[in-house]
Enzyme design. Structure first.
Site, short mmCIF file in Angstrom:
data_model
loop_
_atom_site.label_atom_id
_atom_site.label_comp_id
_atom_site.label_asym_id
_atom_site.label_seq_id
_atom_site.Cartn_x
_atom_site.Cartn_y
_atom_site.Cartn_z
N CYS A 145 1.04 -1.08 0.06
CA CYS A 145 0.04 0.00 -0.12
C CYS A 145 0.91 1.28 0.12
O CYS A 145 1.47 1.58 -1.00
CB CYS A 145 -0.95 0.03 1.17
SG CYS A 145 -2.14 1.11 1.12
N HIS A 178 -3.59 -5.48 1.05
CA HIS A 178 -3.11 -5.80 2.17
C HIS A 178 -3.13 -7.24 2.58
O HIS A 178 -3.81 -7.79 3.15
CB HIS A 178 -3.57 -5.18 3.35
CG HIS A 178 -3.48 -3.77 3.13
ND1 HIS A 178 -2.45 -3.05 3.94
CD2 HIS A 178 -4.18 -2.40 2.69
CE1 HIS A 178 -2.36 -1.69 3.79
NE2 HIS A 178 -3.44 -1.32 3.05
N GLU A 191 -1.29 -8.68 4.79
CA GLU A 191 -1.34 -8.77 6.40
C GLU A 191 -2.58 -8.83 6.94
O GLU A 191 -2.65 -9.42 8.09
CB GLU A 191 -0.52 -7.91 7.00
CG GLU A 191 -0.70 -6.59 7.15
CD GLU A 191 -0.69 -5.55 6.02
OE1 GLU A 191 -0.49 -6.16 4.67
OE2 GLU A 191 -1.08 -4.42 5.94
#
Lengths: 271, 792
Positions: free
Chosen positions: A97, A231, A233
């Site tokens: 990002c 993302h 994660e």
């Protein structure tokens, strides 16, 4: 190298905010991960102590000027030499990002002819403003990118995006030629698609930001520097998925884990 | 300025002495007005008496400090003051109703209630949860983006003020109709659409930039919000309870850290304690602060490290009243006084008068008290995070507040005087509203009605706004505000804050302003019930509540009367449900040229989900599964969305049978723990029909309901389908769990009313057996998404 010997640096500055969950992903896989402020890395001069570097998501320095621009300039000014050496040795650098925006602003991505002195692409403002939503990504990489080593070519992954400036664009007059070059060097990694893997063709919301050629993530020629807007994660565990309550069989992990697993496996094999 | 009242002191900087020694009542009032103090004559006279006894006049710094400390915003005079109602006297609304409920419930898991910046409850593995909700209505009316953004920033600092790491934000907003006629808009008032765009963007920007997920909220439209926008900002934090340090002592340094101080945010609290007028923008624009979320992000990092290393002795945020309230309240709390050198405060630009420095509400500033031996370490942490921090003074054992500027004493007051304002006495009257139940024929077919209801602004999807907020950052959002592919509206958000624990936190809210137009008591009761049942619906239990009142001018007896009614409901319902209040705030004086705000109580509920793997979402899971309605349906349509759609208000406001409700909630919680509930949705605006539609549209399936199965049917299909009776749910249960589920629910109002179907249609049979609703789920979804869609 054993997994537990792998040392990952999650760098942050004021406004970075996805460091904790990124660090957690590496640690969950048995690798070491440490989060340090840029000021600390500069003070300790210890970048080369790490095997991998991550620029996590956030709003570094408020994303004033352009997203990622200030952080990129600071890193190049204060750690330029070390960073160059880091890349030359093929140590992996991941940008997620805001981190992707930083890599583009630093001239590391796309890096058609190696590290560029100026940004060769841009992550421009989204067509429809800031968006937080889950998207589908198709892996189009043919094997160059070390960050998708665990993702079969053509596989569709699901992860969330949350950004206001993620529309990947190349200089308009050369975009065709540059796109061909991206493919030629196997630098295209993820493209936005629907759940069946059909390309978004730049249609909202399947392509959430209007990115050229539905590009969500690219790597450099060597496949060792990689940036993506979604993302991973936030898609690491099954319970982070938007519809896990519908699933009868709870899987241990979400698709995002594959990205971290690929890095760790690459490093474990390499050294 | 009247020259004889304001005497310029012979100093190199701006300092005035205010001639109160011989001032008449009229002059005292003039002083309050001219300095923007918003103090009453009674209060001005108390000040006069104090300074007369000292044989001197107060300085402008002293008067401004008193005005901030005594403001409604900081001292909550209405909630703490006396109220005369009929022949009775209530000594304090807060003590008599709100705090009393918590005291009687006596929850052992409440760590700190009502005394600190945020309420704190225990969580798991030594961690506690801090929660706070604030209002930022007045600033948002003048400058929507900045007002809302700084509202978020302020409430996050409240959570930092109890050494907690902010992990989630909430926002509940009230706007006027977006299609409000421009021609009818009074001069100086902003159009609801403009306010809506600005406020939603401001909320998103701050939370997103700070990396705190905005996970729960609501948007409500009401005519009265046209002149009085309602902006509630909430924040939830996580803290290790043994790091919750509050042990400041005389001799500890007072450190101000974060942003510089400027003229933005002067008189924010006194502005918030007055009515909005045509001139509000002109007069009060400086009262709105400028937001810089990145500054606060850095500040947060530094504070968390100081907390972990236990280097500070107390912290609090610089919010309403700026340094004046933060320093005063800190000193007061620890039984100290303080000396402050105002010229040490870092400024955005030169030229601020000492009083401006002391009361400025510039954003992103926190106050810390630091034992002198830790100062160096604390400063090094701030430096590493690129945060400016300055020691501006220290706590003293002498209970006086002494302020100086360039060596000149500019204020010197006793703490005891400062924190004992004259007790306010207000009069309240109870004025029943003159409302009637409407008479109208039942429509032959309710499909069209349901489709229109789905598109009603208060029911319609808020997806276009929710997507502007990052609700995933931190990667701990287990149940999201928008569920799955079709973005169904989950009843609450569930966060999993600890890596080494499956325990979750359910965050929900309840708000029903329309009911307040009929009776504020039932409005408040419904808000509590809604917040609790939303929480229960996803699997939450051991629920704590936060109360946030938005009311009109309490000097007007009928406004105060309805506030009393609402507080009575808070006590009654909270004690019956055994859900204590842990924190709250009031915003009064919400009046504009268009009139008073509809009395609004927001209840935020924070519950515990013992294991997030048991979380229940809203979407229908599998065809053939049974649908049950839990709770009794009464002909309660007063204030409902159905009446509103037909242009009525009505009288039959939904009541709360709280003791019964508690029993139902306990049983439902048991059924959820047993894993027998596949999906659950609370029944609120739009009643049973809307809940069924939402469960279906969040999935790929449909549903069939048959009203003939209801135990005590109402006379009309439309009343049954759209009644907004409280404490009800629609549940999905697998056929194989029928027996065990029914055994758990035995003795509770629980009726099997239909099932989930493979065909994506919602089909409802009425009392006569005929099909009264038959709509495709795609059409229901389209109606629901259309109204506030960004594409529209």
């Amino acid at each position: 190298m054993k997994r537990e010997e792998i040392k990952t640096l999650i760098m942050r500055v004021g406004g970075t905010n996805c460091d904790a969950e990124t660090q957690r992903a590496f640690r969950e896989l048995g690798a070491q991960a440490e989060t340090l402020h840029l000021n600390e890395v500069v003070k300790r001069r210890n970048l080369m102590d790490y095997n991998a570097l991550v620029f996590p998501g956030g709003f570094a320095h408020g994303d004033y000027v352009r997203s990622g621009a200030i952080w990129a300039r600071l890193v190049m000014a204060k750690l330029g030499k070390e960073l160059k050496a880091f890349i030359d040795e093929g140590r992996p650098i991941l940008g997620i990002c805001n981190g992707f925006q930083v890599l583009v602003e630093e001239g590391l991505l796309p890096g058609f002819e190696g590290v560029s002195a100026y940004p060769e692409a841009s992550l421009a403002p989204n067509i429809r403003g800031y968006q937080c939503r889950w998207v589908y990504l198709k892996n189009e990489n043919r094997g160059n990118c070390i960050f998708t080593g665990k993702v079969p070519e053509g596989k569709v992954l699901r992860m969330p995006i949350a950004h206001g400036e993620g529309r990947f664009v190349l200089p308009k007059e050369k975009e065709g030629a540059l796109l061909a070059k991206l493919y030629e060097n196997d630098m295209v990694v993820f493209r936005y698609c629907d759940k069946n893997g059909v390309a978004a063709e730049e249609k909202y919301p399947v392509n959430p930001n209007g990115a050229f050629h539905d590009i969500a993530g690219i790597c450099n020629r060597e496949g060792t520097v990689f940036g993506m807007m979604p993302h991973p994660e936030r898609a690491f565990y099954w319970w982070q998925q938007p519809d896990w309550t519908r699933q009868t069989q709870m899987t241990q992990y979400g698709d995002g884990k594959l990205i971290f697993e690929s890095i760790v496996e690459h490093l474990a094999k390499r050294c | 300025m009247s020259a004889n009242l304001f005497l310029r002191k012979n100093t190199a900087f701006s300092l005035f002495e205010i001639n109160t020694l011989e001032a008449t009542d009229q002059q005292l009032q003039a002083i309050s007005n001219e300095l923007g103090l918003s103090l009453s004559l009674q209060e001005m006279k108390a000040i006069q008496t104090y300074f007369n006894a000292k044989g001197r006049n107060p300085t402008d710094v002293e008067l401004q400090t008193i005005a901030q400390t005594w403001s409604e915003h900081c001292f909550h005079k209405t909630f703490k003051g006396k109220i005369r109602i009929d022949d009775k006297e209530i000594s304090s609304l807060f003590r008599t109703y709100i705090a009393k409920a918590t005291e009687e419930i006596k929850p052992r898991w409440c760590i700190s209630v009502f005394e600190d910046n945020a309420g704190i409850i225990s969580f798991d593995k030594g961690y506690g949860i801090a929660a706070k909700v604030e209002t930022h209505n007045h600033p948002s009316a003048v400058e929507p983006f900045g007002g809302a953004a700084t509202g978020v920033g302020g409430v996050i600092r409240d959570v930092l003020g109890v050494w907690a790491d902010p992990i989630a934000c909430t926002d509940v907003l009230g706007f006027g109709p977006l299609n409000y006629d421009y021609a009818k808009l009074p001069a100086g008032m902003k159009h609801p659409k403009y306010v809506y765009m600005g406020v939603t963007a401001g909320i998103g920007t701050y939370g997103n930039n700070m990396g705190i997920p905005t996970v729960n909220g609501a948007i409500y439209f009401d005519d009265s919000y046209t002149g009085n926008v309602v902006v509630y900002c909430g924040c939830i934090g996580l803290l290790l309870l043994n790091k919750y340090k509050k042990n400041a002592k005389a001799g500890h340094l007072i450190v101000v850290a974060g942003g510089k101080t400027g003229r933005d945010g002067i008189h924010g609290v006194t502005f918030a304690s007055a009515e909005l007028t045509e001139k509000s923008e002109e007069v009060s624009r400086p009262a709105v602060q400028i937001a810089d979320p990145i500054q606060e992000e850095k500040l947060k990092r530094a504070l968390m490290e100081i907390r972990d290393r236990e280097l500070g002795s107390a912290t609090t945020d610089l919010g309403g009243g700026g340094m004046s309230s933060a320093i005063g309240e800190t000193a007061e709390r620890f039984g100290c006084g303080a000396t402050i050198e105002l010229d040490k405060v870092p400024l955005k630009y030169a030229g601020l008068a000492p009083w401006e420095i002391y009361i400025s509400e510039s954003q992103e500033r926190m106050l810390l008290t630091v034992p002198p031996e830790n100062t160096e370490k604390v400063m090094a942490i701030f430096e590493k995070e690129d945060v400016e921090a300055t020691a501006v003074g220290k706590l003293t054992s002498e209970k006086r507040l002494q302020l100086s500027f360039e060596g000149v004493t500019v204020a010197d007051m006793d703490m005891q005087f400062l924190f004992a304002p004259p007790k306010s006495v207000k009069t309240a009257t109870l004025q029943p509203v003159n409302v009637e139940e409407p008479q109208f024929p039942e429509p032959a077919n309710l499909t069209e009605t349901l489709l229109r209801l789905m598109a009603a602004p208060n029911i319609a999807s808020k997806e276009s706004v929710v997507r502007m907020y990052d609700h995933e950052v931190k990667g701990n959002t287990a149940l999201k505000p928008l569920h799955g592919e079709y973005a169904g509206p989950n009843d609450a958000a569930v966060i999993k804050p600890l890596d080494n624990s499956w325990k979750g936190l359910a965050i929900s809210c309840g708000m029903n302003p329309n009911y307040g137009k009929i009776d504020a008591y039932w409005m408040a009761a419904a808000a509590i019930d809604e917040a609790v049942r939303n929480n229960v619906a996803v699997g939450g239990r051991r629920i704590a509540l936060l109360d946030n009142f938005v009311w009109g001018n309490p000097e007007k007896p009928e406004r105060l009367g309805s506030l009393v009614r609402a507080c009575q409901a808070c006590y009654d319902v909270a004690t019956a449900l055994k859900t204590p209040f842990i924190s709250g705030k009031d915003s009064l004086y919400n009046e504009s040229p268009l009139g008073t705000v509809t009395p609004t109580l927001l209840i935020t509920a924070v519950g515990i989900v013992p294991d997030v793997r048991l979380t229940v979402s809203i979407d229908a899971k599998a065809p053939g599964n049974l649908l049950y309605i839990i709770g009794k349906t009464y002909p309660e349509l007063g204030g409902s969305e159905y009446y509103k759609l037909n242009g009525f208000l009505g009288k039959s406001v939904p009541k709360v049978r709280a003791v019964q409700a508690r029993k139902t909630y306990y049983a439902l919680t048991k059924a959820i723990s047993a894993g027998t509930v596949k999906a659950c949705h609370d029944l609120s605006e739009g009643g049973l029909a809307v809940a069924a539609a939402e469960m279906a549209l969040a999935s790929v399936y449909g549903a069939e309901l048959d009203l003939r199965k209801l135990a005590e049917p109402l006379k009309r299909d439309d009343f049954t389908l759209f009644s907004e009776s409280n404490s009800r749910f629609l549940l999905e249960v697998a056929e194989k769990d029928r027996e065990s589920f029914e055994a758990i629910m035995k003795g509770k109002a629980c009726t099997e009313i239909g099932k989930v179907t493979r065909t994506p249609r919602l089909v409802i049979r009425g009392f006569k057996g005929d099909v009264t609703v038959d709509a495709s789920v795609a059409d229901l979804r389209a109606s629901w998404k259309r109204t506030l869609s960004s594409e529209a």
